[in-house]
Design an enzyme around this catalytic site. Structure first.
Site, PDB file in Angstrom:
ATOM      1  N   ASP A   1       6.798  -6.862   3.166  1.00  0.00           N
ATOM      2  CA  ASP A   1       5.646  -7.012   2.270  1.00  0.00           C
ATOM      3  C   ASP A   1       6.126  -7.709   0.987  1.00  0.00           C
ATOM      4  OD1 ASP A   1       7.075  -4.793   1.257  1.00  0.00           O
ATOM      5  OD2 ASP A   1       5.293  -4.066   0.229  1.00  0.00           O
TER       6      ASP A   1
ATOM      7  N   ASP B   1       9.704  -3.377   0.124  1.00  0.00           N
ATOM      8  CA  ASP B   1      10.061  -1.979   0.373  1.00  0.00           C
ATOM      9  C   ASP B   1       9.662  -1.581   1.792  1.00  0.00           C
ATOM     10  OD1 ASP B   1       7.379  -2.038  -0.311  1.00  0.00           O
ATOM     11  OD2 ASP B   1       7.495  -0.434  -1.807  1.00  0.00           O
TER      12      ASP B   1
ATOM     13  N   ASP C   1       7.042  -6.899  -1.999  1.00  0.00           N
ATOM     14  CA  ASP C   1       8.219  -6.443  -2.757  1.00  0.00           C
ATOM     15  C   ASP C   1       9.284  -5.845  -1.852  1.00  0.00           C
ATOM     16  OD1 ASP C   1       6.710  -4.164  -2.285  1.00  0.00           O
ATOM     17  OD2 ASP C   1       7.212  -3.219  -4.191  1.00  0.00           O
TER      18      ASP C   1
ATOM     19  N   SER D   1       3.051  -5.431  -4.810  1.00  0.00           N
ATOM     20  CA  SER D   1       3.432  -5.065  -3.441  1.00  0.00           C
ATOM     21  C   SER D   1       2.707  -5.909  -2.379  1.00  0.00           C
ATOM     22  CB  SER D   1       3.196  -3.568  -3.237  1.00  0.00           C
ATOM     23  OG  SER D   1       3.677  -3.168  -1.997  1.00  0.00           O
TER      24      SER D   1
HETATM   25 MG    MG Z   1       5.606  -2.693  -1.194  1.00  0.00          MG
END
Ligand code: MG
Length: 455
Positions: A241, A245, A243, A98
């Site tokens: 960020d 999300d 990844d 992440s």
């Molecule tokens: Mg993330």
């Protein structure tokens, strides 16, 4: 292997070839397949270093238990989550750390609803891993790996069904997307273009060294985006960020919008469409969301901090919207998980519907000032700091469902340990900027005091 807790706030994280090795990930794969199987598991990864080797390890482990794999390759976490449910799979695994620094990688495990598995399921996976009670398949039932190259398209099309495309296409906004050298680049620029925006991409080459900026989209890391948006005359800046999300937004003047503010804007729109909605948010969220919800006569369901808790709570109570102060927004009609591209589409839709600039829309919200700091703490003392803080603040007005939240007439302070790193987070909020800084200073002093009390 000593029996330590592997899962933190969002999956397993570790430094590459140090605390996170291919052997550990291989065993994690075997444990995940044992607990979730039999069935098909979707596997994807972000642009981090070690992503390929960890993907191969986790796939080998899962296959040995007789599960089969749908491999989607490079993709944001929410893209994988969306595909788990759409493909009717029993779960998913993303190789990602992440927003952590570049030397980290990790594993997030999803259940069949696309949400990261519950704490109970994580404990089960850990138990199987440490006891080596893997359920290996017989030679003639070993599963196979199938590549699926439609995952990104499926996700983009899914988001578009929730957006008033005619309105966004008429407004023709100019949007700068800063993907931070990771997988957000594979979804958000395309999505924005299809919503009728003119897109300028930054840091869109995938590179696990993160040469553009660190992966966490906090104000300190998005200076380039803040300069670029006004310089090119854009209406909006978006930073993801590692990844994707999460999404952080920048207004047309180059100011960073706080996570609470973007959540409040989306909440206002959802509440206008469906008054009496129930919103789910952790106690780290500020007064702004309370103001918006109270004004609309809606309800907030407070949770402990962590996106997984919010997702599961949304499903449990069939909540209408979830949000976090860090820029994570959960929209259950799409999926009950944080989804950076979906959140970006919602902000674009709001700009198109209101016909105002983002700074104008934000200026209509009540103003609160927040200060967020991270205080490094000795790892060996991290667990005992909470008790020391409790005894230091026993006479204060406080909430202790997660960390210690101290409430004063001038504002509040939240002191919480990070789930993934040896540090404490100090959040403060006040209607006065000066008071927010003073509270932050006081919070840091409390943590230092707590550290010094522990031998
Ligand atoms: Mg993330």
């Amino acid at each position: 292997m000593s029996e330590q807790k592997l899962f933190g706030t969002n999956g397993v994280r570790g430094t590459i070839n140090d605390s996170l090795t291919v052997d550990l990930v291989l065993n994690l794969g075997k444990a995940v397949g044992t607990v979730l199987g039999p069935g098909s598991i979707v596997v994807g990864r972000d642009s981090r270093r070690g992503g390929e080797m960890f993907t191969r390890s986790v796939i080998a482990g899962i296959l040995s238990t007789g599960c089969s794999i749908i491999e989607i390759g490079l993709a944001p976490t929410p893209t994988l989550q969306y595909n788990v449910t759409r493909l009717g799979c029993i779960g998913g695994v993303v190789v990602t750390a992440s927003h952590n620094p570049a030397q980290f990688n990790g594993i997030k495990v999803m259940g069949r609803n696309g949400i990261e598995v519950t704490r109970a399921c994580e404990s089960e996976i850990e138990k199987i891993l440490y006891s080596k009670q893997f359920r290996f398949a017989s030679w003639d039932t070993i599963g196979s790996v199938n590549r699926d190259s439609n995952a990104l398209r499926r996700h983009i099309d899914g988001i578009k069904t929730h957006v008033d495309m005619k309105q966004t296409q008429e407004r023709r906004l100019i949007v700068v997307v800063d993907s931070g050298n990771s997988v957000g680049a594979l979804v958000t620029p395309t999505l924005m273009r299809e919503l009728g925006c003119k897109v300028i991409s930054m840091n869109s080459q995938l590179d696990g060294n993160f040469p553009g900026r660190p992966p966490e989209p906090i104000p300190d890391n998005v200076h380039e985006l803040c300069k670029t948006v006004p310089a090119v005359g854009a209406d909006l800046g978006i930073a993801h960020d590692g990844d994707a999300d999460r999404a952080t937004f920048v207004d047309e003047k180059g100011n960073v919008i706080s996570g609470d503010q973007s959540f409040a804007l989306i909440a206002q729109r959802v509440l206008r469409k469906k008054p009496g909605s129930v919103l789910v948010t952790p106690i780290s969220s500020g007064n702004l969301i309370e103001d918006v919800v109270n004004q609309a006569g809606a309800t907030i369901d407070w949770t402990t901090v962590g996106s997984v808790v919010v997702s599961h709570r949304l499903e449990e109570i069939r909540g209408d919207l979830g949000g976090e102060e860090n820029g994570g927004v959960f929209y259950p009609p799409h999926q009950s998980v944080r989804d950076g591209p979906m959140t970006s589409a919602q902000i674009v839709e709001i700009l198109a519907a209101e016909g105002k600039t983002l700074s104008q829309i934000i200026s209509e919200l009540p103003i609160y000032h927040t200060v967020k700091t991270k205080i490094p703490v000795p790892s060996e003392k991290k667990d005992r700091i909470h008790d020391a803080l409790l005894s230091l603040t026993k006479d204060e007005r406080r909430i202790t469902i997660d960390g210690v939240k101290l409430q004063y007439d001038e504002g509040w302070i939240l002191l919480r340990p990070s789930g993934t790193e040896p540090l404490y987070r100090c959040f403060t909020e006040s209607s006065s900027k000066e008071q927010a800084s003073k509270l932050s200073q006081f919070g840091e002093e409390l943590i230092q005091k707590a550290i010094s009390q522990i031998r």
